[in-house]
Design an enzyme around this catalytic site. Structure first.
Site, PDB file in Angstrom:
ATOM      1  N   PRO A  95       0.776  -1.230   0.000  1.00 53.78           N
ATOM      2  CA  PRO A  95       0.000   0.000   0.000  1.00 53.78           C
ATOM      3  C   PRO A  95       0.815   1.291   0.000  1.00 53.78           C
ATOM      4  O   PRO A  95       0.287   2.340  -0.322  1.00 53.78           O
ATOM      5  CB  PRO A  95      -0.781  -0.112   1.303  1.00 53.78           C
ATOM      6  CG  PRO A  95       0.105  -0.935   2.181  1.00 53.78           C
ATOM      7  CD  PRO A  95       0.741  -1.936   1.280  1.00 53.78           C
ATOM      8  N   ASP A 113       5.438   2.049 -11.073  1.00 53.71           N
ATOM      9  CA  ASP A 113       4.660   3.262 -11.308  1.00 53.71           C
ATOM     10  C   ASP A 113       4.544   4.085 -10.036  1.00 53.71           C
ATOM     11  O   ASP A 113       5.150   3.777  -9.007  1.00 53.71           O
ATOM     12  CB  ASP A 113       3.297   2.942 -11.931  1.00 53.71           C
ATOM     13  CG  ASP A 113       2.471   2.035 -11.060  1.00 53.71           C
ATOM     14  OD1 ASP A 113       2.511   2.192  -9.825  1.00 53.71           O
ATOM     15  OD2 ASP A 113       1.781   1.156 -11.601  1.00 53.71           O
ATOM     16  N   LYS A 154       2.030   6.254 -14.500  1.00 48.79           N
ATOM     17  CA  LYS A 154       0.661   6.129 -15.003  1.00 48.79           C
ATOM     18  C   LYS A 154      -0.284   6.985 -14.169  1.00 48.79           C
ATOM     19  O   LYS A 154      -0.442   6.801 -12.975  1.00 48.79           O
ATOM     20  CB  LYS A 154       0.225   4.664 -14.950  1.00 48.79           C
ATOM     21  CG  LYS A 154      -1.112   4.402 -15.609  1.00 48.79           C
ATOM     22  CD  LYS A 154      -1.175   2.975 -16.078  1.00 48.79           C
ATOM     23  CE  LYS A 154      -2.295   2.120 -15.551  1.00 48.79           C
ATOM     24  NZ  LYS A 154      -3.409   2.668 -14.937  1.00 48.79           N
ATOM     25  N   GLY A 200       1.160  -0.975  -7.361  1.00 52.05           N
ATOM     26  CA  GLY A 200       0.729  -0.549  -6.030  1.00 52.05           C
ATOM     27  C   GLY A 200      -0.303  -1.493  -5.444  1.00 52.05           C
ATOM     28  O   GLY A 200      -1.133  -2.040  -6.171  1.00 52.05           O
ATOM     29  N   ASP A 230      -2.310  -4.535  -4.315  1.00 53.87           N
ATOM     30  CA  ASP A 230      -2.366  -5.856  -4.915  1.00 53.87           C
ATOM     31  C   ASP A 230      -2.478  -5.679  -6.424  1.00 53.87           C
ATOM     32  O   ASP A 230      -3.238  -4.835  -6.887  1.00 53.87           O
ATOM     33  CB  ASP A 230      -3.588  -6.618  -4.389  1.00 53.87           C
ATOM     34  CG  ASP A 230      -3.694  -7.977  -5.031  1.00 53.87           C
ATOM     35  OD1 ASP A 230      -2.975  -8.883  -4.584  1.00 53.87           O
ATOM     36  OD2 ASP A 230      -4.451  -8.127  -6.016  1.00 53.87           O
ATOM     37  N   THR A 246      -3.566  -4.909  -0.353  1.00 49.11           N
ATOM     38  CA  THR A 246      -4.293  -3.855  -1.055  1.00 49.11           C
ATOM     39  C   THR A 246      -4.559  -2.661  -0.123  1.00 49.11           C
ATOM     40  O   THR A 246      -4.610  -2.812   1.099  1.00 49.11           O
ATOM     41  CB  THR A 246      -5.592  -4.416  -1.664  1.00 49.11           C
ATOM     42  OG1 THR A 246      -6.154  -3.425  -2.520  1.00 49.11           O
ATOM     43  CG2 THR A 246      -6.606  -4.802  -0.590  1.00 49.11           C
ATOM     44  N   MET A 285     -10.131   5.299  -5.689  1.00 51.77           N
ATOM     45  CA  MET A 285     -10.169   6.344  -6.729  1.00 51.77           C
ATOM     46  C   MET A 285     -11.440   7.185  -6.625  1.00 51.77           C
ATOM     47  O   MET A 285     -12.038   7.543  -7.636  1.00 51.77           O
ATOM     48  CB  MET A 285     -10.085   5.698  -8.128  1.00 51.77           C
ATOM     49  CG  MET A 285      -8.774   4.983  -8.357  1.00 51.77           C
ATOM     50  SD  MET A 285      -8.770   3.957  -9.854  1.00 51.77           S
ATOM     51  CE  MET A 285      -9.568   2.464  -9.269  1.00 51.77           C
TER      52      MET A 285
HETATM   53  N1  SAH Z   1      -3.920  -2.022  -6.911  1.00 48.91           N
HETATM   54  C1  SAH Z   1      -4.092  -0.979  -5.924  1.00 48.91           C
HETATM   55  C2  SAH Z   1      -5.183  -0.020  -6.273  1.00 48.91           C
HETATM   56  C3  SAH Z   1      -4.939   0.757  -7.524  1.00 48.91           C
HETATM   57  S1  SAH Z   1      -6.179   1.938  -7.852  1.00 48.91           S
HETATM   58  C4  SAH Z   1      -4.342  -1.620  -4.554  1.00 48.91           C
HETATM   59  O1  SAH Z   1      -4.554  -2.822  -4.459  1.00 48.91           O
HETATM   60  O2  SAH Z   1      -4.315  -0.905  -3.554  1.00 48.91           O
HETATM   61  C5  SAH Z   1      -5.509   3.374  -7.102  1.00 48.91           C
HETATM   62  C6  SAH Z   1      -6.295   3.739  -5.886  1.00 48.91           C
HETATM   63  O3  SAH Z   1      -5.895   2.955  -4.784  1.00 48.91           O
HETATM   64  C7  SAH Z   1      -6.107   5.155  -5.392  1.00 48.91           C
HETATM   65  O4  SAH Z   1      -6.896   6.072  -6.126  1.00 48.91           O
HETATM   66  C8  SAH Z   1      -6.581   5.061  -3.976  1.00 48.91           C
HETATM   67  O5  SAH Z   1      -7.975   5.038  -3.885  1.00 48.91           O
HETATM   68  C9  SAH Z   1      -6.071   3.686  -3.599  1.00 48.91           C
HETATM   69  N2  SAH Z   1      -4.792   3.750  -2.887  1.00 48.91           N
HETATM   70  C10 SAH Z   1      -3.619   3.246  -3.289  1.00 48.91           C
HETATM   71  N3  SAH Z   1      -2.659   3.469  -2.364  1.00 48.91           N
HETATM   72  C11 SAH Z   1      -3.257   4.127  -1.346  1.00 48.91           C
HETATM   73  C12 SAH Z   1      -2.832   4.631  -0.097  1.00 48.91           C
HETATM   74  N4  SAH Z   1      -1.557   4.492   0.321  1.00 48.91           N
HETATM   75  N5  SAH Z   1      -3.723   5.249   0.688  1.00 48.91           N
HETATM   76  C13 SAH Z   1      -5.005   5.378   0.309  1.00 48.91           C
HETATM   77  N6  SAH Z   1      -5.461   4.929  -0.864  1.00 48.91           N
HETATM   78  C14 SAH Z   1      -4.620   4.301  -1.689  1.00 48.91           C
END
Ligand code: SAH
Length: 506
Positions: A14, A37, A59, A90, A92, A120, A174
């Site tokens: 995360p 990314d 991205k 980022g 999962d 995630t 998002m």
């Molecule tokens: N594959 C990623 C998600 C990608 S979509 C996962 O499993 O976490 C990108 C979104 O993930 C961001 O817009 C936000 O809503 C969330 N996100 C990713 N990292 C975050 C973080 N450190 N804190 C809060 N939201 C996060």
């Protein structure tokens, strides 16, 4: 036929680097090429090989960013070139990660792959805030939704009437850009306007922020408080979780911006300690460490190692550089023979131990002067041959004390520290804006180099608290007319952070 490469799609976790899985870190070490990314923490690159090729694909939503097609293209190109590729994604990789498109191109190109799961964002955000998404009292179900769908009214896959009735926890990824319409649609479809909502931004990072609100107000409050992505929107009773469950943002150094002024490698190690305590490390390398182990002086000393009674190390850097040189020369710890080994402090001793050498002597106050005095008190140094392996710019105190005690001292430089040439303007700007809480100094040379590039008056006029690892460094700061707010009583980086934590509580 040329060997085909292989692609690992790896969940980077995360945010905080060490929340990657063990498997993820393991395959990262083997990669010829790492593609990462914006959401993957750059600190993860420390796991990669030094010679690995690093490809950055920023991205983003909107124009001017790298498209998914370009990423797919790079993946296939590198793999077909025979490389082992790690694609860091980022959180999962399979959670809102457009993984299907990447897999499709790999399959089409006949490239083998493995998917390594990651923590995630929503799951990590829950742990790092105590906002529990499931609870036997109030939430037996959780749903993860992408907020991007909320804007385009017509082609939305989301059934808002079902969602409005959903009795568990709703988490939008998002969702910041479309927060207003998310809230509006839920209320229109019958979700009570006072349903609790929590926004969690930058989860697990020092910049983590939490906003607790209710459905009808959350969009306005989010704008007022200027909360920015990446952030999650948590809707339902869960958002009301007991505030006492939050352990992370209560850490003593949480949210504190702490400038590190060692060399780049030293800063990286120090940064880990600061992050563990919840702080935000800012690297401002003042010096560059350069090995001098190719010098004749060092090589000569090495040939007569067995003649010394004591060999003294005064920094972890020195120990690391020494053993690297030994290795290059095809030698090992046996060069010490019957010589005894002294270390200036616990960290230097620990570094020696990591090379299989147990220090025979460590003073209980970690300064050169005390090392000399205590060594004299604990053993007869008169007429003994002592070799100091140190920085070229180390002070003379230790030599004077030992010579005063009748020892025959050789002082050999293992390395030197030269000025680092990074542009200081970002730090000047941050100090002016008042966003820096602490500047840390771990040696007099870093004090000199820091004030070479940053004006002492700027620091004096700011709210920056100046902190030092020990009296020698503090004295040097005072020579620049700087008020030292914190001097560590245990002269190690951990001791310095302990002292800063104590200072912060007052
Ligand atoms: N594959 C990623 C998600 C990608 S979509 C996962 O499993 O976490 C990108 C979104 O993930 C961001 O817009 C936000 O809503 C969330 N996100 C990713 N990292 C975050 C973080 N450190 N804190 C809060 N939201 C996060």
């Amino acid at each position: 036929m040329m060997k085909k490469g292989f692609v690992y799609l790896v969940g980077a976790g995360p945010g905080r680097a060490d929340l990657i899985t063990v498997r993820g870190a393991e395959v990262l070490k083997t990669a010829d090429c790492v593609i990462y990314d914006k959401l993957a923490n750059p600190a993860l690159l420390h796991y990669a090989r030094r010679d690995a090729e690093i490809v950055h694909v920023p991205k983003r939503i909107g124009k001017g960013s790298c498209t998914q097609d370009e990423i797919n293209h790079v993946l296939v190109e590198k793999a077909l070139g025979g490389k082992t590729v790690v694609r860091l994604k980022g959180g999962d990789p399979c959670m809102f990660g457009r993984v299907a498109e990447e897999l499709a191109v790999l399959i089409e190109a006949g490239v083998g792959f493995e998917i390594v799961p990651g923590v995630t964002a929503a799951v990590a955000a829950s742990s790092y805030t105590g906002i529990l998404m499931t609870d036997r009292e109030y939430s037996s179900q959780v749903t993860f939704i992408t907020g991007r769908e909320a804007a385009g009214k017509d082609q939305s896959n989301i059934d808002w009437s079902v969602l409005a009735k959903f009795a568990g926890t709703i988490v939008f990824y998002m969702g910041i850009g479309t927060l207003e319409s998310i809230a509006q649609r839920l209320i229109e479809n019958g979700k009570p306007a006072d349903t609790p909502v929590a926004i969690i931004a930058n989860a697990t990072l020092p910049a983590q922020r939490v906003l607790r609100s209710i459905l009808e107000r959350v969009s306005d409050e989010c704008k007022e408080r200027k909360i920015e992505p990446p952030a999650l929107v948590v809707i339902g009773e869960a958002a009301n979780s007991d505030a006492r469950f939050d352990w992370f943002m209560k850490k003593p150094l949480f949210g504190k911006h702490i400038v590190m002024t060692r060399d780049a490698i030293g800063n990286a190690a120090f940064a880990e300690k600061i992050v563990t305590r919840g702080g935000n490390p800012i690297s401002f390398p003042t010096i560059r460490i350069e090995s001098l182990t190719n010098s004749n002086e060092f090589l000569q000393a090495l040939t007569k190692f067995h003649r010394y009674d004591w060999i003294v190390f005064t920094s972890g850097n020195g120990v690391a550089i020494f053993f690297e040189a030994l290795k290059d020369l095809g030698k090992d710890a046996r060069v010490f023979g019957s010589a005894k080994v002294a270390a200036i402090g616990s960290k230097t001793a620990a570094k020696l131990a990591s090379f299989g050498v147990t220090a025979d002597f460590v003073p209980d106050v970690f300064t050169g002067r005390e090392l000399g005095r205590q060594l004299i008190r604990s053993t007869n140094v008169h007429g003994k041959k002592i070799l100091l392996l140190r920085s070229q710019i180390a002070s003379n105190e230790l030599v004077d004390v030992l010579v005063g005690g009748g020892a025959d001292v050789d002082n050999v430089a293992l390395y030197t520290a030269t000025a680092s040439k990074d542009d200081p303007s970002y730090l000047v700007e941050a100090i002016r804006k008042g966003t820096i809480d602490y500047v840390t100094f771990a040696s007099p040379s870093s004090v000199d180099e820091f004030f070479e590039r940053i004006s002492a008056d700027l620091v004096k006029a700011s709210k920056v608290k100046v902190t030092s690892i020990g009296p020698v460094t503090s004295e040097r700061l005072e020579q620049f007319g700087i008020v030292v707010h914190v001097t560590a009583s245990e002269h190690t980086l951990d001791g310095l952070l302990d002292a800063i934590e104590e200072y912060g509580v007052i």
